[in-house]
Design a protein around this motif. Structure first.
Motif, PDB file in Angstrom:
ATOM      1  N   UNK A  14       0.808  -1.223   0.000  1.00 29.87           N
ATOM      2  CA  UNK A  14       0.000   0.000   0.000  1.00 29.87           C
ATOM      3  C   UNK A  14       0.843   1.274   0.000  1.00 29.87           C
ATOM      4  N   UNK A  15       2.157   1.114  -0.090  1.00 33.76           N
ATOM      5  CA  UNK A  15       3.024   2.283  -0.177  1.00 33.76           C
ATOM      6  C   UNK A  15       3.041   3.143   1.074  1.00 33.76           C
ATOM      7  N   UNK A  16       2.918   2.513   2.238  1.00 33.60           N
ATOM      8  CA  UNK A  16       2.951   3.276   3.484  1.00 33.60           C
ATOM      9  C   UNK A  16       4.314   3.952   3.640  1.00 33.60           C
ATOM     10  N   UNK A  17       4.306   5.147   4.241  1.00 31.19           N
ATOM     11  CA  UNK A  17       5.589   5.774   4.540  1.00 31.19           C
ATOM     12  C   UNK A  17       6.179   5.130   5.794  1.00 31.19           C
ATOM     13  N   UNK A  18       7.404   5.501   6.125  1.00 25.68           N
ATOM     14  CA  UNK A  18       8.105   4.877   7.240  1.00 25.68           C
ATOM     15  C   UNK A  18       7.348   5.026   8.559  1.00 25.68           C
ATOM     16  N   UNK A  19       6.749   6.190   8.779  1.00 26.57           N
ATOM     17  CA  UNK A  19       6.048   6.445  10.041  1.00 26.57           C
ATOM     18  C   UNK A  19       4.875   5.481  10.221  1.00 26.57           C
ATOM     19  N   UNK A  20       4.101   5.275   9.163  1.00 31.94           N
ATOM     20  CA  UNK A  20       2.958   4.365   9.248  1.00 31.94           C
ATOM     21  C   UNK A  20       3.413   2.909   9.389  1.00 31.94           C
ATOM     22  N   UNK A  21       4.524   2.574   8.732  1.00 27.92           N
ATOM     23  CA  UNK A  21       5.059   1.225   8.855  1.00 27.92           C
ATOM     24  C   UNK A  21       5.495   0.953  10.293  1.00 27.92           C
ATOM     25  N   UNK A  22       6.087   1.951  10.933  1.00 25.45           N
ATOM     26  CA  UNK A  22       6.516   1.811  12.332  1.00 25.45           C
ATOM     27  C   UNK A  22       5.308   1.555  13.223  1.00 25.45           C
ATOM     28  N   UNK A  23       4.235   2.286  12.995  1.00 24.95           N
ATOM     29  CA  UNK A  23       3.013   2.129  13.806  1.00 24.95           C
ATOM     30  C   UNK A  23       2.471   0.705  13.646  1.00 24.95           C
ATOM     31  N   UNK A  24       2.383   0.241  12.417  1.00 19.52           N
ATOM     32  CA  UNK A  24       1.850  -1.102  12.150  1.00 19.52           C
ATOM     33  C   UNK A  24       2.707  -2.184  12.819  1.00 19.52           C
ATOM     34  N   UNK A  25       4.009  -2.072  12.649  1.00 19.42           N
ATOM     35  CA  UNK A  25       4.918  -3.093  13.176  1.00 19.42           C
ATOM     36  C   UNK A  25       5.036  -3.014  14.697  1.00 19.42           C
ATOM     37  N   UNK A  26       4.989  -1.811  15.226  1.00 16.87           N
ATOM     38  CA  UNK A  26       5.056  -1.662  16.681  1.00 16.87           C
ATOM     39  C   UNK A  26       3.820  -2.265  17.346  1.00 16.87           C
ATOM     40  N   UNK A  27       2.683  -2.142  16.693  1.00 19.72           N
ATOM     41  CA  UNK A  27       1.449  -2.730  17.226  1.00 19.72           C
ATOM     42  C   UNK A  27       1.599  -4.252  17.308  1.00 19.72           C
TER      43      UNK A  27
END
Length: 205
Positions: free
Chosen positions: A18-31
């Motif tokens: 989905x082309x998430x930026x780094x910040x959104x990827x961090x949120x997803x993975x941290x969850x």
């Protein structure tokens, strides 16, 4: 562990798809990290292996929705494989650097990289032996991208100093790169000593 690896891979691949930026990827993975009570290093190890795997065709057990994230066909040469990995690394190196908190984490990542290339443990029948021939070159790519530090790479090699030949086979193939790192480290130490000597001389004058 295999379930967790797959969850990390699918979460990361969703970010890629989905082309998430780094910040959104961090949120997803941290969850995912919080839900599974794991460490940042655990995330980094399996993000690392997934970044590599993207340069090959999708594995048989890949989720149908993420198949498009992988290479359409097998790279025709080692050079083509390395170019593909380097391209993906340019995008995702900052994420890996963010999750690798210290040199010990990086050593653990290298041990996981060995397992991947040997198709051991959670990587059994993964088709990842393709990376064995370019083990040293991939390590250099991640070193150049500041994902792996000189200290961590040398610590990984030193840990296997007394291991049997089979257990240190990847250290053996990396000897040219390891020698280069040690010589560079020695040169830096000599330069530092020379600078300190010059400063002492200036103070005496």
């Amino acid at each position: 562990e295999k379930v967790f690896r797959r969850e990390v891979a699918e979460t990361f691949l969703r970010c890629v798809r989905f082309g998430y930026d780094q910040a959104n990827a961090v949120v997803e993975l941290n969850a995912l990290k919080l839900a599974e009570d794991r460490t940042f290093a655990d995330l980094a190890r399996y993000i690392f292996t997934t970044v590599l795997a993207l340069s090959l065709p999708a594995p048989p057990d890949a989720n149908a929705e993420t198949i498009s994230c992988y290479a359409e066909k097998e790279p025709e040469s080692d050079k083509e494989l390395l170019v593909s990995i380097q391209k993906r690394l340019q995008t995702w190196a900052p994420l890996l650097r963010r999750f690798l908190k210290n040199h010990d984490d990086q050593v653990e990542l290298l041990l996981t990289y060995e397992e991947m290339c040997s198709e051991e443990g959670v990587f059994a029948k993964s088709g990842c032996k393709r990376f064995t021939a370019v083990f040293q070159h991939i390590m250099k790519l991640f070193y150049d991208a500041d994902v792996l530090a000189e200290e961590a790479i040398l610590a990984w090699a030193d840990e296997k100093a007394d291991a049997d030949e089979e257990d240190k086979k990847f250290v053996t193939v990396c000897q040219p790169f390891l020698t280069w790192l040690r010589e560079a480290e020695s040169d830096d130490e000599e330069e530092s000593e020379e600078e300190e000597s010059e400063e002492d001389d200036e103070e005496e004058e």
